[in-house]
Design a protein around this motif. Sequence first.
Motif, PDB file in Angstrom:
ATOM      1  N   CYS A  12       0.869  -1.182   0.000  1.00 43.37           N
ATOM      2  CA  CYS A  12       0.000   0.000   0.000  1.00 43.37           C
ATOM      3  C   CYS A  12       0.904   1.229   0.000  1.00 43.37           C
ATOM      4  CB  CYS A  12      -0.917   0.003   1.221  1.00 43.37           C
ATOM      5  SG  CYS A  12      -1.986  -1.444   1.358  1.00 43.37           S
ATOM      6  N   LEU A  13       1.015   1.877  -1.131  1.00 45.56           N
ATOM      7  CA  LEU A  13       2.026   2.906  -1.330  1.00 45.56           C
ATOM      8  C   LEU A  13       1.426   4.308  -1.360  1.00 45.56           C
ATOM      9  CD1 LEU A  13       3.937   1.064  -4.202  1.00 45.56           C
ATOM     10  CD2 LEU A  13       4.441   0.997  -1.750  1.00 45.56           C
ATOM     11  N   LEU A  14       2.255   5.260  -0.934  1.00 49.23           N
ATOM     12  CA  LEU A  14       1.873   6.667  -0.985  1.00 49.23           C
ATOM     13  C   LEU A  14       2.532   7.312  -2.200  1.00 49.23           C
ATOM     14  CD1 LEU A  14       0.624   9.216   0.406  1.00 49.23           C
ATOM     15  CD2 LEU A  14       2.852   9.519   1.528  1.00 49.23           C
ATOM     16  N   GLY A  15       1.722   7.911  -3.066  1.00 47.92           N
ATOM     17  CA  GLY A  15       2.249   8.603  -4.233  1.00 47.92           C
ATOM     18  C   GLY A  15       2.794   9.965  -3.853  1.00 47.92           C
ATOM     19  N   VAL A  16       4.024  10.247  -4.267  1.00 44.29           N
ATOM     20  CA  VAL A  16       4.693  11.501  -3.912  1.00 44.29           C
ATOM     21  C   VAL A  16       4.879  12.346  -5.170  1.00 44.29           C
ATOM     22  CG1 VAL A  16       6.779  12.550  -2.956  1.00 44.29           C
ATOM     23  CG2 VAL A  16       5.892  10.414  -1.984  1.00 44.29           C
ATOM     24  N   ARG A  17       4.325  13.554  -5.146  1.00 48.29           N
ATOM     25  CA  ARG A  17       4.512  14.492  -6.246  1.00 48.29           C
ATOM     26  C   ARG A  17       4.916  15.847  -5.669  1.00 48.29           C
ATOM     27  NH1 ARG A  17      -0.678  14.348 -10.111  1.00 48.29           N
ATOM     28  NH2 ARG A  17      -1.766  14.711  -8.132  1.00 48.29           N
ATOM     29  N   ARG A  18       5.772  16.552  -6.407  1.00 51.99           N
ATOM     30  CA  ARG A  18       6.219  17.873  -5.965  1.00 51.99           C
ATOM     31  C   ARG A  18       6.513  18.737  -7.176  1.00 51.99           C
ATOM     32  NH1 ARG A  18      10.371  20.723  -6.010  1.00 51.99           N
ATOM     33  NH2 ARG A  18      11.644  19.038  -6.883  1.00 51.99           N
ATOM     34  N   LEU A  19       6.224  20.040  -7.043  1.00 53.82           N
ATOM     35  CA  LEU A  19       6.501  20.992  -8.114  1.00 53.82           C
ATOM     36  C   LEU A  19       6.807  22.337  -7.471  1.00 53.82           C
ATOM     37  CD1 LEU A  19       6.582  20.977 -11.210  1.00 53.82           C
ATOM     38  CD2 LEU A  19       4.259  21.874 -11.199  1.00 53.82           C
ATOM     39  N   GLY A  45       2.186  -2.950  -6.559  1.00 52.37           N
ATOM     40  CA  GLY A  45       1.579  -2.173  -5.477  1.00 52.37           C
ATOM     41  C   GLY A  45       0.392  -1.364  -5.939  1.00 52.37           C
ATOM     42  N   HIS A  46      -0.205  -0.650  -5.027  1.00 51.88           N
ATOM     43  CA  HIS A  46      -1.313   0.246  -5.356  1.00 51.88           C
ATOM     44  C   HIS A  46      -1.203   1.503  -4.511  1.00 51.88           C
ATOM     45  CE1 HIS A  46      -3.785  -0.622  -1.679  1.00 51.88           C
ATOM     46  NE2 HIS A  46      -3.126  -1.770  -1.735  1.00 51.88           N
ATOM     47  N   ILE A  47      -1.802   2.573  -4.996  1.00 54.20           N
ATOM     48  CA  ILE A  47      -1.718   3.886  -4.359  1.00 54.20           C
ATOM     49  C   ILE A  47      -2.882   4.070  -3.394  1.00 54.20           C
ATOM     50  CG2 ILE A  47      -1.651   6.371  -4.742  1.00 54.20           C
ATOM     51  CD1 ILE A  47       0.802   4.901  -5.781  1.00 54.20           C
ATOM     52  N   ILE A  48      -2.555   4.399  -2.149  1.00 52.08           N
ATOM     53  CA  ILE A  48      -3.607   4.633  -1.147  1.00 52.08           C
ATOM     54  C   ILE A  48      -3.875   6.118  -0.953  1.00 52.08           C
ATOM     55  CG2 ILE A  48      -3.052   2.497   0.068  1.00 52.08           C
ATOM     56  CD1 ILE A  48      -1.678   4.265   2.217  1.00 52.08           C
ATOM     57  N   GLY A  49      -2.994   6.962  -1.443  1.00 57.14           N
ATOM     58  CA  GLY A  49      -3.161   8.403  -1.284  1.00 57.14           C
ATOM     59  C   GLY A  49      -2.038   9.143  -1.971  1.00 57.14           C
ATOM     60  N   TRP A  50      -2.183  10.474  -2.014  1.00 58.50           N
ATOM     61  CA  TRP A  50      -1.198  11.308  -2.700  1.00 58.50           C
ATOM     62  C   TRP A  50      -0.687  12.387  -1.767  1.00 58.50           C
ATOM     63  CZ3 TRP A  50       0.428  10.121  -7.592  1.00 58.50           C
ATOM     64  CH2 TRP A  50      -0.351   9.201  -8.309  1.00 58.50           C
ATOM     65  N   ALA A  51       0.629  12.534  -1.736  1.00 58.45           N
ATOM     66  CA  ALA A  51       1.266  13.635  -1.013  1.00 58.45           C
ATOM     67  C   ALA A  51       1.714  14.640  -2.067  1.00 58.45           C
ATOM     68  CB  ALA A  51       2.449  13.142  -0.190  1.00 58.45           C
ATOM     69  N   ASP A  52       0.814  15.554  -2.429  1.00 52.21           N
ATOM     70  CA  ASP A  52       1.076  16.517  -3.500  1.00 52.21           C
ATOM     71  C   ASP A  52       1.527  17.843  -2.907  1.00 52.21           C
ATOM     72  OD1 ASP A  52       0.298  14.636  -5.359  1.00 52.21           O
ATOM     73  OD2 ASP A  52      -1.773  15.345  -5.456  1.00 52.21           O
ATOM     74  N   ASP A  53       2.795  18.137  -3.036  1.00 49.36           N
ATOM     75  CA  ASP A  53       3.345  19.400  -2.538  1.00 49.36           C
ATOM     76  C   ASP A  53       3.596  20.329  -3.719  1.00 49.36           C
ATOM     77  OD1 ASP A  53       3.610  19.095   0.369  1.00 49.36           O
ATOM     78  OD2 ASP A  53       4.988  17.462  -0.113  1.00 49.36           O
ATOM     79  N   TRP A  54       2.582  21.137  -4.037  1.00 48.44           N
ATOM     80  CA  TRP A  54       2.714  22.110  -5.115  1.00 48.44           C
ATOM     81  C   TRP A  54       3.234  23.424  -4.557  1.00 48.44           C
ATOM     82  CZ3 TRP A  54       2.695  18.521  -8.237  1.00 48.44           C
ATOM     83  CH2 TRP A  54       1.648  17.605  -8.416  1.00 48.44           C
ATOM     84  N   GLU A  55       3.991  24.128  -5.345  1.00 51.26           N
ATOM     85  CA  GLU A  55       4.623  25.382  -4.921  1.00 51.26           C
ATOM     86  C   GLU A  55       5.532  25.155  -3.710  1.00 51.26           C
ATOM     87  OE1 GLU A  55       4.449  28.433  -6.297  1.00 51.26           O
ATOM     88  OE2 GLU A  55       3.115  27.825  -7.921  1.00 51.26           O
ATOM     89  N   GLY A  69       5.304  15.618   4.712  1.00 54.18           N
ATOM     90  CA  GLY A  69       5.836  15.629   6.077  1.00 54.18           C
ATOM     91  C   GLY A  69       5.017  14.850   7.089  1.00 54.18           C
ATOM     92  N   PRO A  70       3.688  15.075   7.171  1.00 51.20           N
ATOM     93  CA  PRO A  70       2.889  14.329   8.156  1.00 51.20           C
ATOM     94  C   PRO A  70       2.964  12.811   7.979  1.00 51.20           C
ATOM     95  CG  PRO A  70       1.662  16.222   7.362  1.00 51.20           C
ATOM     96  CD  PRO A  70       2.897  16.124   6.502  1.00 51.20           C
ATOM     97  N   TRP A  71       3.061  12.330   6.754  1.00 50.94           N
ATOM     98  CA  TRP A  71       3.199  10.886   6.533  1.00 50.94           C
ATOM     99  C   TRP A  71       4.536  10.389   7.079  1.00 50.94           C
ATOM    100  CZ3 TRP A  71      -0.556   7.669   4.661  1.00 50.94           C
ATOM    101  CH2 TRP A  71      -1.654   8.256   4.041  1.00 50.94           C
ATOM    102  N   GLY A  77      -1.499   7.873   9.288  1.00 53.10           N
ATOM    103  CA  GLY A  77      -1.970   6.509   9.143  1.00 53.10           C
ATOM    104  C   GLY A  77      -0.921   5.593   8.543  1.00 53.10           C
ATOM    105  N   PRO A  78      -1.238   4.297   8.458  1.00 52.72           N
ATOM    106  CA  PRO A  78      -0.265   3.324   7.962  1.00 52.72           C
ATOM    107  C   PRO A  78      -0.083   3.383   6.448  1.00 52.72           C
ATOM    108  CG  PRO A  78      -2.362   2.248   8.395  1.00 52.72           C
ATOM    109  CD  PRO A  78      -2.521   3.673   8.870  1.00 52.72           C
ATOM    110  N   TYR A  79       1.110   3.050   6.023  1.00 52.77           N
ATOM    111  CA  TYR A  79       1.427   2.912   4.594  1.00 52.77           C
ATOM    112  C   TYR A  79       2.657   2.025   4.504  1.00 52.77           C
ATOM    113  CZ  TYR A  79       5.160   6.358   5.333  1.00 52.77           C
ATOM    114  OH  TYR A  79       6.273   7.014   5.797  1.00 52.77           O
ATOM    115  N   ASP A  80       2.851   1.417   3.355  1.00 56.16           N
ATOM    116  CA  ASP A  80       3.939   0.441   3.197  1.00 56.16           C
ATOM    117  C   ASP A  80       5.118   0.982   2.403  1.00 56.16           C
ATOM    118  OD1 ASP A  80       2.476  -1.557   4.571  1.00 56.16           O
ATOM    119  OD2 ASP A  80       1.340  -1.991   2.746  1.00 56.16           O
ATOM    120  N   GLY A  81       5.071   2.227   1.986  1.00 56.94           N
ATOM    121  CA  GLY A  81       6.206   2.771   1.265  1.00 56.94           C
ATOM    122  C   GLY A  81       5.842   3.987   0.437  1.00 56.94           C
ATOM    123  N   LEU A  82       6.851   4.524  -0.236  1.00 56.18           N
ATOM    124  CA  LEU A  82       6.694   5.706  -1.070  1.00 56.18           C
ATOM    125  C   LEU A  82       7.009   5.366  -2.509  1.00 56.18           C
ATOM    126  CD1 LEU A  82       8.640   8.346   1.098  1.00 56.18           C
ATOM    127  CD2 LEU A  82       6.189   7.837   1.168  1.00 56.18           C
TER     128      LEU A  82
END
Length: 262
Positions: A12-19, A45-55, A69-71, A77-82
């Motif tokens: 269960c992976l967390l999707g990380v995006r930044r711009l 794997g599959h994506i359980i959520g997105w950590a989108d840090d824009w700007e 950061g909070p993840w 909450g729980p997650y299995d990786g990035l």
Amino acid sequence: MIERPYDGCGKCLLGVRRLSRMKAATSSPERQREDVLSAAASIGGHIIGWADDWEVSGATDPVTRPKLGPWLRDKRGPYDGLVAAAVDRLGRNVVDCLNTGYKMRDEGKLLATYGHEGPWDLDDPTDENRFTMEAWGAQMELRAIQRRNRNATIKTRAAGRPKGKPSYGFQYVRLVMGGKIDHVELHPHASTVLRLIARRILADPERVTPSSEAARLNREGELCPADHLAVMYGKPAGGRPWSPTSLRNIRTSFCPRLLSAT
């Protein structure tokens, strides 16, 4: 289903995006999304959520990012990786990238990026060296960007053409109409507003906060920084309110010259 809630499957992976700069014409968010989904699918794997840090600048420590950061601090909450589109989406310097990578390794979590076959294994010297090299490349690119920006700023200031607009509380002064900017000075009204804000907060920081001051300024009809700047340059005010966040940012930039009496 590549996107679904946490189910304890171990991937269960967390999707990380930044711009750093979010513009209407950019397609980077969509490209990053496609790369993240592809990388997650490649390791089953599959994506359980997105950590989108824009700007958000790449120089920002991942632990202090608003969304990621909070993840990393185990507050979401729980997650299995990035999983990210590239190593430079995790960080733009070697220390931040390695700290994040080693955190995933030490906690038994997965770390995947698009273009790398399988999850990163930082216990393997080859994978560790490649990960470090990609992080180093991101850091070198960031330093080059910072150097270009500094040089451009110095050049435009010397030519009397600052890159940005004056900060709230200040104004540019031209000795000749339409000429280059000669110097920066305090704005008579805006600097008085900031002095009052600073003195009120310093006098009673427990009861007077940026939120309460923003509410007071809105009640009094004081122009917010964006509207004040618009009026300075002959444009109509948009009626935008003061926000605690903008006031908090202005407060952290208070300088002795601004707080001193004229």
